[in-house]
Design an enzyme around this catalytic site. Structure first.
Site, mmCIF file in Angstrom:
data_model
loop_
_atom_site.group_PDB
_atom_site.id
_atom_site.type_symbol
_atom_site.label_atom_id
_atom_site.label_comp_id
_atom_site.label_asym_id
_atom_site.label_seq_id
_atom_site.Cartn_x
_atom_site.Cartn_y
_atom_site.Cartn_z
ATOM 1 N N ASP A 159 0.856 -1.196 0.000
ATOM 2 C CA ASP A 159 0.000 0.000 0.000
ATOM 3 C C ASP A 159 0.890 1.243 0.000
ATOM 4 O O ASP A 159 1.757 1.396 0.854
ATOM 5 C CB ASP A 159 -0.895 -0.023 1.249
ATOM 6 C CG ASP A 159 -1.935 1.090 1.227
ATOM 7 O OD1 ASP A 159 -3.128 0.768 1.386
ATOM 8 O OD2 ASP A 159 -1.565 2.273 1.069
ATOM 9 N N MET A 160 0.666 2.102 -0.973
ATOM 10 C CA MET A 160 1.495 3.303 -1.088
ATOM 11 C C MET A 160 1.195 4.257 0.078
ATOM 12 O O MET A 160 0.073 4.316 0.570
ATOM 13 C CB MET A 160 1.197 4.021 -2.416
ATOM 14 C CG MET A 160 1.409 3.157 -3.638
ATOM 15 S SD MET A 160 3.087 2.519 -3.759
ATOM 16 C CE MET A 160 3.994 4.034 -4.013
ATOM 17 N N ASP A 163 -3.945 2.340 -5.142
ATOM 18 C CA ASP A 163 -2.582 2.328 -4.606
ATOM 19 C C ASP A 163 -2.234 1.072 -3.805
ATOM 20 O O ASP A 163 -1.271 1.072 -3.056
ATOM 21 C CB ASP A 163 -2.322 3.582 -3.753
ATOM 22 C CG ASP A 163 -2.880 3.470 -2.344
ATOM 23 O OD1 ASP A 163 -3.917 2.795 -2.171
ATOM 24 O OD2 ASP A 163 -2.275 4.032 -1.434
ATOM 25 N N GLU A 164 -3.002 0.016 -3.951
ATOM 26 C CA GLU A 164 -2.675 -1.181 -3.164
ATOM 27 C C GLU A 164 -3.058 -2.464 -3.880
ATOM 28 O O GLU A 164 -3.947 -2.462 -4.727
ATOM 29 C CB GLU A 164 -3.379 -1.130 -1.800
ATOM 30 C CG GLU A 164 -4.868 -1.152 -1.922
ATOM 31 C CD GLU A 164 -5.590 -1.063 -0.592
ATOM 32 O OE1 GLU A 164 -5.290 -1.843 0.319
ATOM 33 O OE2 GLU A 164 -6.488 -0.213 -0.500
HETATM 34 P P1 TTP Z 1 -5.208 5.115 1.146
HETATM 35 O O1 TTP Z 1 -4.219 4.065 0.809
HETATM 36 O O2 TTP Z 1 -6.331 4.755 2.054
HETATM 37 O O3 TTP Z 1 -4.500 6.361 1.804
HETATM 38 P P2 TTP Z 1 -3.093 7.007 1.492
HETATM 39 O O4 TTP Z 1 -2.329 6.217 0.499
HETATM 40 O O5 TTP Z 1 -3.300 8.440 1.120
HETATM 41 O O6 TTP Z 1 -2.389 6.999 2.899
HETATM 42 P P3 TTP Z 1 -1.800 5.738 3.693
HETATM 43 O O7 TTP Z 1 -0.351 6.029 3.854
HETATM 44 O O8 TTP Z 1 -2.539 5.734 4.985
HETATM 45 O O9 TTP Z 1 -2.062 4.522 2.859
HETATM 46 O O10 TTP Z 1 -5.856 5.688 -0.173
HETATM 47 C C1 TTP Z 1 -5.141 5.810 -1.389
HETATM 48 C C2 TTP Z 1 -5.557 7.072 -2.113
HETATM 49 O O11 TTP Z 1 -6.961 7.055 -2.336
HETATM 50 C C3 TTP Z 1 -5.292 8.324 -1.317
HETATM 51 O O12 TTP Z 1 -3.975 8.813 -1.506
HETATM 52 C C4 TTP Z 1 -6.333 9.264 -1.830
HETATM 53 C C5 TTP Z 1 -7.481 8.379 -2.204
HETATM 54 N N1 TTP Z 1 -8.529 8.433 -1.163
HETATM 55 C C6 TTP Z 1 -9.513 9.391 -1.302
HETATM 56 O O13 TTP Z 1 -9.527 10.130 -2.281
HETATM 57 N N2 TTP Z 1 -10.465 9.482 -0.327
HETATM 58 C C7 TTP Z 1 -10.481 8.694 0.783
HETATM 59 O O14 TTP Z 1 -11.354 8.822 1.657
HETATM 60 C C8 TTP Z 1 -9.440 7.705 0.911
HETATM 61 C C9 TTP Z 1 -9.392 6.819 2.125
HETATM 62 C C10 TTP Z 1 -8.493 7.621 -0.077
HETATM 63 MG MG MG Z 2 -2.132 4.125 0.693
#
Ligand code: TTP
Ligand code: MG
Length: 378
Positions: free
Chosen positions: A9-10, A103-104
């Site tokens: 997961d990014m 991103d995962e």
């Molecule tokens: P996530 O992997 O949930 O979050 P993240 O990568 O920003 O942070 P983390 O380090 O905790 O993994 O989500 C991936 C992308 O999806 C995030 O960068 C932006 C988008 N996203 C939204 O647009 N709205 C949301 O509510 C969530 C949870 C994510």
């Molecule tokens: Mg992420």
């Protein structure tokens, strides 16, 4: 043979991409999101998280918590481009990759006779590869199953790497609060609290019948997860012979119109998975299970391959005419088969550029927020 699953997961994905592309945003609290007054935060950099800012928070609140933050709108095309690069890297590491969102993904690492000692090395390797190709950091979890792998990848964010072995899994999970568990929503957590269950270890030890008071029919599954057991396979839709989605309803559905709306939802979910896997298909199947457990399935095949929600739904509606809707319905399902790789522009039954754009935008949003976020109206 030991099963090994990796979850990657990014970190702060959209925000990290912005920080990569804009030197001036680096090491600063950066908030990506809708910039209108009523917009919400898509995500924010780890520097901004220190102020309590998080995804889905109203922008106005983020501004209050972090007035010195830099607020930028998102650039979906750029995130999609990066996502594609990352997914290609995953393909280098496993023949079986299940993307979960933009991103995962889960990577199945089994069958390569890898030893547990190899796992941290493999995790570091993929992290370095992602960093060198994209300039971004990822967090990685490696474990014998999906639940543990996803749990692990979240533990040391950002830039984390956690390996969990099966024999230590139950003890490892035990002290964490139930809210950290997959499948435990806010409501379920409240119900569990009422039963005096607050830690994952409490669930693992709890009598299943007792758990049912809070979790209903999910009790058995959740108890297994709490013990670190999960046999769900990593699924590569690209290898699938068909892509389908079914729902069993808590209460039987009555009447064609109600079912039609549910079938629209299912058609969209099937379409989304299909396009995410860069596939299209020829045969649509409608499945109906009545409350007396009789099952009726009807199929229709088109000459041109389809992948748009609208096309899938049009065929489902045609099939609806062949089904008896006067009996209460327990389950509905939509599936598409005779799959092929999406080649040149797909011949839509309803040729329409606007439709294509709308599907792309919808997919981008669903990729961003999860597939349940958008339900089209009738
Ligand atoms: P996530 O992997 O949930 O979050 P993240 O990568 O920003 O942070 P983390 O380090 O905790 O993994 O989500 C991936 C992308 O999806 C995030 O960068 C932006 C988008 N996203 C939204 O647009 N709205 C949301 O509510 C969530 C949870 C994510
Ligand atoms: Mg992420």
């Amino acid at each position: 043979m030991t099963r090994w699953v990796m979850h990657v997961d990014m970190d702060a994905f959209f925000a990290s991409v912005e920080q990569l592309d804009h030197l001036e945003y680096r090491n600063k609290p950066l908030i990506v999101g809708g910039c209108s007054k009523r917009g919400v935060v898509s995500t924010c950099s780890y520097e901004a998280r220190k102020f309590g800012v998080h995804s889905a928070m109203p922008i106005a609140e983020a501004k209050r918590l972090c007035p010195q933050g830099i607020f930028v709108p998102g650039r979906m095309w750029r995130y999609a481009e990066m996502s594609e690069k990352i997914m290609h890297i995953f393909d280098e590491y496993s023949p079986l990759v299940e993307p979960l969102s933009i991103d995962e993904a889960f990577l199945d690492l089994s069958g390569m006779d890898r030893l547990v000692e190899d796992m941290p090395k493999l995790g570091s390797e993929i992290k370095e590869r992602i960093k060198s190709v994209t300039g971004l950091t990822a967090s990685v979890g490696i474990a014998p199953n999906k639940f543990l792998a996803k749990f692990a990848s979240d533990l040391k964010k950002p830039d984390g790497l956690v390996v969990i072995r099966q024999e230590e899994a139950e003890t490892f999970l035990a002290p964490y609060p139930i809210e950290k568990m997959f499948g435990i929503g806010k409501r379920a957590a409240e119900e569990l609290h009422k039963l005096g269950i607050t830690k994952i270890g409490d669930i693992a030890k709890c009598n299943e019948e007792y758990l049912k008071h809070a979790l209903g029919s999910n009790a058995e599954f959740v108890k297994c997860l709490a013990k670190g057991l999960d046999d769900r396979p990593v699924e590569n839709y690209r290898e699938a012979k068909s892509i389908g989605k079914e729902t069993t309803f808590l209460e039987d559905l009555k009447g064609k119109e109600v079912c039609r709306q549910k079938l629209l939802d299912l058609s969209q979910q099937v379409g989304w998975r299909l396009r995410n896997s860069k596939l299209c298909g020829h045969t649509i199947t409608l499945k109906v299970k009545y409350n007396d457990f009789r099952v009726n399935t009807r199929s229709i095949t088109t000459e041109a391959p389809i992948s748009f929600d609208e096309d899938i739904f049009v065929l489902v509606v045609k099939l609806m005419d062949k089904v008896n809707w006067s009996i209460p319905i327990r389950l509905l399902g939509v599936a598409i088969s005779k799959l092929e790789l999406e080649g040149e522009p797909i011949l839509s039954l309803v040729v329409d550029e606007k439709l294509e754009k709308r599907n792309q935008v919808l997919d981008a949003i669903k990729n961003k927020f999860g597939e349940d976020i958008i339900k089209r109206g009738k």
